[in-house]
Motif scaffolding. Structure first.
Motif, PDB file in Angstrom:
ATOM      1  N   UNK A   1       2.205   5.042   5.400  1.00  5.16           N
ATOM      2  CA  UNK A   1       1.286   5.832   4.585  1.00  5.16           C
ATOM      3  C   UNK A   1       1.454   5.473   3.116  1.00  5.16           C
ATOM      4  N   UNK A   2       0.401   5.614   2.340  1.00  5.72           N
ATOM      5  CA  UNK A   2       0.434   5.316   0.910  1.00  5.72           C
ATOM      6  C   UNK A   2       1.196   6.399   0.147  1.00  5.72           C
ATOM      7  N   UNK A   3       2.040   5.983  -0.771  1.00  2.00           N
ATOM      8  CA  UNK A   3       2.828   6.919  -1.573  1.00  2.00           C
ATOM      9  C   UNK A   3       1.938   7.886  -2.328  1.00  2.00           C
ATOM     10  N   UNK A   4       0.872   7.391  -2.928  1.00  2.00           N
ATOM     11  CA  UNK A   4       0.002   8.249  -3.726  1.00  2.00           C
ATOM     12  C   UNK A   4      -0.622   9.359  -2.892  1.00  2.00           C
ATOM     13  N   UNK A   5      -0.899   9.084  -1.619  1.00  2.00           N
ATOM     14  CA  UNK A   5      -1.478  10.108  -0.756  1.00  2.00           C
ATOM     15  C   UNK A   5      -0.463  11.199  -0.437  1.00  2.00           C
ATOM     16  N   UNK A   6       0.792  10.808  -0.268  1.00  3.29           N
ATOM     17  CA  UNK A   6       1.842  11.811  -0.056  1.00  3.29           C
ATOM     18  C   UNK A   6       2.032  12.627  -1.330  1.00  3.29           C
ATOM     19  N   UNK A   7       1.990  11.970  -2.474  1.00  2.00           N
ATOM     20  CA  UNK A   7       2.136  12.668  -3.750  1.00  2.00           C
ATOM     21  C   UNK A   7       1.047  13.716  -3.941  1.00  2.00           C
ATOM     22  N   UNK A   8      -0.184  13.351  -3.620  1.00  2.00           N
ATOM     23  CA  UNK A   8      -1.300  14.294  -3.737  1.00  2.00           C
ATOM     24  C   UNK A   8      -1.085  15.504  -2.841  1.00  2.00           C
ATOM     25  N   UNK A   9      -0.610  15.258  -1.631  1.00  2.00           N
ATOM     26  CA  UNK A   9      -0.352  16.343  -0.685  1.00  2.00           C
ATOM     27  C   UNK A   9       0.748  17.264  -1.204  1.00  2.00           C
ATOM     28  N   UNK A  10       1.815  16.702  -1.729  1.00  2.00           N
ATOM     29  CA  UNK A  10       2.925  17.518  -2.236  1.00  2.00           C
ATOM     30  C   UNK A  10       2.489  18.367  -3.421  1.00  2.00           C
TER      31      UNK A  10
ATOM     32  N   UNK B   1       2.291  14.377   8.363  1.00  2.00           N
ATOM     33  CA  UNK B   1       1.212  13.494   7.933  1.00  2.00           C
ATOM     34  C   UNK B   1       1.628  12.037   8.127  1.00  2.00           C
ATOM     35  N   UNK B   2       0.639  11.199   8.433  1.00  3.50           N
ATOM     36  CA  UNK B   2       0.890   9.780   8.639  1.00  3.50           C
ATOM     37  C   UNK B   2      -0.244   8.941   8.108  1.00  3.50           C
ATOM     38  N   UNK B   3      -0.034   7.639   8.120  1.00  5.49           N
ATOM     39  CA  UNK B   3      -1.039   6.705   7.639  1.00  5.49           C
ATOM     40  C   UNK B   3      -2.210   6.550   8.591  1.00  5.49           C
ATOM     41  N   UNK B   4      -3.150   5.669   8.254  1.00  2.57           N
ATOM     42  CA  UNK B   4      -4.405   5.579   8.997  1.00  2.57           C
ATOM     43  C   UNK B   4      -4.310   4.926  10.369  1.00  2.57           C
ATOM     44  N   UNK B   5      -3.214   4.207  10.663  1.00  5.15           N
ATOM     45  CA  UNK B   5      -3.149   3.497  11.947  1.00  5.15           C
ATOM     46  C   UNK B   5      -1.716   3.328  12.415  1.00  5.15           C
TER      47      UNK B   5
ATOM     48  N   UNK C   1       8.066   9.201  18.558  1.00  4.68           N
ATOM     49  CA  UNK C   1       8.449  10.396  17.795  1.00  4.68           C
ATOM     50  C   UNK C   1       8.337  10.175  16.290  1.00  4.68           C
ATOM     51  N   UNK C   2       8.221   8.927  15.854  1.00  8.38           N
ATOM     52  CA  UNK C   2       8.052   8.613  14.435  1.00  8.38           C
ATOM     53  C   UNK C   2       6.590   8.537  14.021  1.00  8.38           C
ATOM     54  N   UNK C   3       5.701   8.857  14.948  1.00  6.82           N
ATOM     55  CA  UNK C   3       4.261   8.748  14.703  1.00  6.82           C
ATOM     56  C   UNK C   3       3.606  10.124  14.650  1.00  6.82           C
ATOM     57  N   UNK C   4       2.393  10.164  14.103  1.00  8.40           N
ATOM     58  CA  UNK C   4       1.629  11.412  14.011  1.00  8.40           C
ATOM     59  C   UNK C   4       0.327  11.232  14.782  1.00  8.40           C
ATOM     60  N   UNK C   5       0.236  11.770  15.989  1.00  9.37           N
ATOM     61  CA  UNK C   5      -0.981  11.593  16.786  1.00  9.37           C
ATOM     62  C   UNK C   5      -2.150  12.382  16.209  1.00  9.37           C
ATOM     63  N   UNK C   6      -3.327  12.065  16.692  1.00  9.26           N
ATOM     64  CA  UNK C   6      -4.511  12.774  16.225  1.00  9.26           C
ATOM     65  C   UNK C   6      -5.116  12.114  15.008  1.00  9.26           C
ATOM     66  N   UNK C   7      -5.975  12.848  14.335  1.00 10.47           N
ATOM     67  CA  UNK C   7      -6.658  12.312  13.153  1.00 10.47           C
ATOM     68  C   UNK C   7      -5.665  12.027  12.043  1.00 10.47           C
ATOM     69  N   UNK C   8      -5.751  10.832  11.494  1.00 11.53           N
ATOM     70  CA  UNK C   8      -4.803  10.427  10.458  1.00 11.53           C
ATOM     71  C   UNK C   8      -5.062  11.164   9.147  1.00 11.53           C
ATOM     72  N   UNK C   9      -3.989  11.445   8.426  1.00 17.97           N
ATOM     73  CA  UNK C   9      -4.112  12.060   7.107  1.00 17.97           C
ATOM     74  C   UNK C   9      -4.440  11.003   6.060  1.00 17.97           C
ATOM     75  N   UNK C  10      -3.678   9.905   6.083  1.00 19.41           N
ATOM     76  CA  UNK C  10      -3.843   8.871   5.066  1.00 19.41           C
ATOM     77  C   UNK C  10      -5.006   7.939   5.326  1.00 19.41           C
ATOM     78  N   UNK C  11      -5.483   7.298   4.263  1.00 20.29           N
ATOM     79  CA  UNK C  11      -6.589   6.345   4.357  1.00 20.29           C
ATOM     80  C   UNK C  11      -6.190   4.952   3.874  1.00 20.29           C
TER      81      UNK C  11
END
Length: 241
Positions: A153-162, A177-181, A219-229
């Protein structure tokens, strides 16, 4: 905010300031938008948290000292009557048998047991970590690519979330939250090699035991719709082109 000069802390602090909030970092040297305090010794932490409502904890030494830092921060937050702690953590840490991840679990426990209202945001690995895993092997004739899947995932996207979480009420552990793929390390290496002009092939690595079994289970992944782009290719283009 702790760790305000780091890779994640810098954009998180910038996001809070851009939103018009009185946000300051907690660093050993102090300075512009920062208060001088040493989280390892505890010196200056009480003074740094005086009058603070919300603390975003991002500081890390990437080792056992982080437990000491968490203890000092939790105790000071109680004394300062902080009303909200926000902690960034890592997806899957309670199921992946790595000593570093066990420390991350313990940090969550330390802050939770302090009694200060807490929000924990677990995220997948940053693009920069994947990049560094390949870059660190620059002297090898091949690149070792463990047979696992990552979801960087992109650092800036995590920063925005925090920043968003810091401006809200305490929520306990929020959805990961996880990246797009979700991508194999060989796939990520192919993108890295193309961006860096590398020629060395990737060689898969697989070992028996609980570690690779945990990664196989995702277990290190986030299933479903991705948070990051932002994709790994986006990161590589920005850094290497």
């Amino acid at each position: 905010m702790t760790g305000s000069t780091g890779q994640l802390g810098t954009p998180t602090l910038e996001a809070l300031i851009a939103a018009g909030h009185d946000a300051r970092g907690l660093t050993r040297r102090g300075g512009a938008d920062a208060i001088a305090a040493d989280l390892l010794t505890g010196d200056g932490v009480d003074e740094g948290l005086a009058g603070i409502d919300t603390v975003v904890h991002l500081a890390t030494t990437n080792g056992k000292k982080d437990l000491v830092i968490a203890e000092h921060l939790a105790a000071a937050a109680v004394r300062a009557k902080v009303t909200h702690l926000v902690l960034v953590s890592i997806v899957g840490i309670d199921e992946i048998p790595l000593s570093f991840y066990k420390q991350r679990v313990r940090i969550e426990e330390i802050l939770r047991s302090s009694g200060v209202p807490l929000t924990v945001q677990r995220a997948t690995q940053f693009h920069s970590l994947v990049d560094s895993m390949f870059s660190a092997q620059r002297y090898l004739p091949v690149v070792i690519a463990p047979s696992v899947r990552f979801q960087p995932i992109a650092v800036d996207e995590v920063a925005t979330r925090l920043a968003e979480l810091a401006l809200g009420s305490p929520r306990g552990r929020v959805p990961d939250i996880g990246g797009p793929a979700q991508r194999t390390m060989r796939d990520l290496h192919a993108a890295w090699r193309a961006a860096t002009g590398g020629k060395r092939p990737a060689v898969g690595l697989r070992l028996p035991g609980k570690l690779f079994a945990a990664y196989d289970a995702g277990v290190n992944l986030v299933p479903g719709e991705a948070f990051g782009h932002g994709t790994f290719e986006d990161y590589l283009a920005a850094k290497y082109n």
